[in-house]
Design a protein around this motif. Structure first.
Motif, short mmCIF file in Angstrom:
data_model
loop_
_atom_site.label_atom_id
_atom_site.label_comp_id
_atom_site.label_asym_id
_atom_site.label_seq_id
_atom_site.Cartn_x
_atom_site.Cartn_y
_atom_site.Cartn_z
N ALA A 14 40.24 36.32 42.79
CA ALA A 14 39.60 36.90 41.61
C ALA A 14 39.72 38.43 41.61
N SER A 15 39.54 39.04 42.77
CA SER A 15 39.65 40.50 42.82
C SER A 15 41.09 40.94 42.60
N ALA A 16 42.06 40.16 43.08
CA ALA A 16 43.46 40.50 42.85
C ALA A 16 43.80 40.38 41.36
N ALA A 17 43.24 39.38 40.68
CA ALA A 17 43.48 39.21 39.25
C ALA A 17 42.89 40.38 38.46
N GLU A 18 41.75 40.87 38.88
CA GLU A 18 41.13 42.01 38.19
C GLU A 18 41.97 43.27 38.34
N ARG A 19 42.58 43.43 39.49
CA ARG A 19 43.41 44.63 39.71
C ARG A 19 44.67 44.60 38.86
N VAL A 24 49.36 40.16 33.10
CA VAL A 24 50.03 39.17 33.95
C VAL A 24 49.69 37.76 33.49
N LEU A 25 48.44 37.52 33.16
CA LEU A 25 48.03 36.20 32.69
C LEU A 25 48.74 35.84 31.39
N ARG A 26 48.87 36.82 30.52
CA ARG A 26 49.54 36.59 29.24
C ARG A 26 51.01 36.21 29.47
N ILE A 27 51.67 36.90 30.39
CA ILE A 27 53.06 36.60 30.69
C ILE A 27 53.19 35.20 31.28
N VAL A 28 52.30 34.85 32.19
CA VAL A 28 52.33 33.53 32.81
C VAL A 28 52.15 32.44 31.75
#
Length: 52
Positions: A14-19, A24-28
């Motif tokens: 979760a902390s890595a996703a916030e950074r 990145v989520l949109r691209i995935v």
């Protein structure tokens, strides 16, 4: 090899996703949807009837 509890692993993820931010989520998601569409097209094109 150390044992890491699942909660610690999830907290780190979760902390890595916030950074990295929402880009990145949109691209995935876009790549996943395009991959599903191309896979469906590839599989379904074999079921087309060729009425010659």
């Amino acid at each position: 090899m150390e044992h890491h509890p699942a909660s610690a692993w999830l907290a780190e993820a979760a902390s890595a996703a916030e950074r990295q931010g929402p880009g990145v989520l949109r691209i995935v998601l876009v790549v996943m949807i395009l991959g599903c569409a191309l896979t469906a097209w590839f599989l379904l094109r074999g079921y087309r009837r060729k009425d010659d």
